[in-house]
Design an enzyme around this catalytic site. Structure first.
Site, PDB file in Angstrom:
ATOM      1  CE  LYS A   1      16.813 -38.614  17.035  1.00  0.00           C
ATOM      2  NZ  LYS A   1      16.752 -37.471  16.090  1.00  0.00           N
TER       3      LYS A   1
ATOM      4  CG  ASP B   1      13.609 -33.146  12.761  1.00  0.00           C
ATOM      5  OD1 ASP B   1      14.812 -33.306  12.488  1.00  0.00           O
ATOM      6  OD2 ASP B   1      12.698 -33.261  11.918  1.00  0.00           O
TER       7      ASP B   1
ATOM      8  CD  GLU C   1      13.826 -37.106  14.683  1.00  0.00           C
ATOM      9  OE1 GLU C   1      14.768 -37.633  14.071  1.00  0.00           O
ATOM     10  OE2 GLU C   1      13.778 -35.895  14.954  1.00  0.00           O
TER      11      GLU C   1
END
Length: 342
Positions: free
Chosen positions: A51, A53, A193
């Site tokens: 994931k 950011d 994340e």
């Protein structure tokens, strides 16, 4: 080359191809992941990506024209010219890809650093920012005049890997084919994340779907800024931002955030919010904050926090930056689901 790639697909997948609409019209919005607490992934039904950011971007190349589009359809070509140029130099001249633009700091994607590039449109300002960006692509929506969104994800990724040439600032997002729980634990240990779990045989749906699951290491999401408090002591600009989210047509108060700002950000936020002042609270219900000032609920802030309290307030929130790629009216409270994909 692109035609040969499509012809290399198995016959049953070639039958899923359709003639594509113009690239910018192919997906009115990108496919979005659903926040999930699921951890029981087995077999090869899912694949897993880091994931990132950053800022979600759809990129369209038609002939000699390239367009970078935000989640709300806003053009971003001038903000990230090096990405547009890298796509314009590809030998493949007809494609639409989905991905995320990020900036790195000490080996981690850093939204606060990326924010220094967001909103810049003059080439000299982009260069003066000193912020290098990378465009990680992870999906293919159109290739050589054909809509590929009905193909299985694994097939789309295979085409994507072969259709483009990957040199800085363009990268293909790596993925793993198994080990969801273990991969998430490793991601959290690395300070990432989280992960995105995707159904390997799923098609591309321009909406939020449980075929893509967001597995987070820590909590965080977007909130609407509905006001602020005055600064105290030696602090400048403002004391805290007053945050909320939309629920059933009303703006629910979620608490205030007073950490994560530097001096320049405090002053810039105050200047913007002073130009958005209103006399009445935009929140549904009372907000008992001393010295509260109200603003039109138009700004969207990215907020990290540890958890929600029982009364629906944020615990230990911290300001990460403003977002200009999501409309305030679309900000809702993210609620995790533990179920399987629909």
């Amino acid at each position: 080359m692109a035609t040969a790639l499509l012809e290399s697909l198995p016959a049953e997948q070639q039958r899923l191809l359709r003639k594509a609409r113009p690239g910018a019209d192919l997906a009115p919005q990108p496919m979005l992941a659903t926040l999930s607490e699921r951890r029981d992934f087995s077999g090869e039904e899912w694949l897993f990506e880091r994931k990132l950011d950053g800022v979600r971007v759809l990129a369209v190349r038609e002939g000699g024209r390239v367009a970078l589009l935000s989640r709300t359809g806003r053009r971003l070509d001038a903000t990230y010219p090096e990405v547009a140029e890298a796509l314009a130099e590809q030998s493949c001249a007809d494609f639409t890809v989905d991905g995320e633009i990020v900036a790195f700091s000490r080996g981690h994607t850093d939204f606060a650093r990326l924010q220094q590039r967001m909103g810049l449109t003059r080439r000299q300002d982009v260069a003066a920012s000193g912020v290098a960006v990378t465009y990680y692509v992870f999906d293919l929506l159109r290739l050589d005049g054909h809509d590929t969104t009905r193909l299985p994800l694994r097939a789309r990724k295979s085409l994507l890997r072969r259709a483009l040439t990957y040199r800085s600032p363009l990268r293909m997002t790596p993925h793993r084919n198994a080990g969801g729980a273990e991969l998430l634990a490793d991601a959290c240990a690395r300070g990432w994340e989280g992960l995105i779990a995707k159904r390997a045989d799923g098609d591309y749906q321009p909406r939020r779907s449980r075929d893509w699951l967001k597995l987070k290491c820590s909590q965080g999401q977007e909130f609407v800024v509905g006001g602020f408090t005055e600064p105290a002591g030696s602090r400048v600009g403002l004391g805290a931002l007053l945050l909320g989210y939309h629920e059933r047509g009303r703006l629910r108060y979620a608490g205030k955030v007073g950490t994560g700002f530097d001096r320049r950000t405090l002053l810039e936020l105050r200047e913007r919010l002073d130009g958005m002042r209103v006399s009445r609270s935009p929140f549904d219900g009372p907000v008992r904050e001393a010295g509260a000032r109200w603003a039109r609920p138009e700004l969207v802030a990215q907020i990290g926090f540890t958890e929600w309290t029982r009364d629906g307030m944020l615990r230990h929130p911290r300001f990460l930056g403003l977002r200009d790629d999501k409309a305030a009216e679309n900000v809702v409270r993210e609620r995790p689901t533990g179920g399987t994909a629909a």
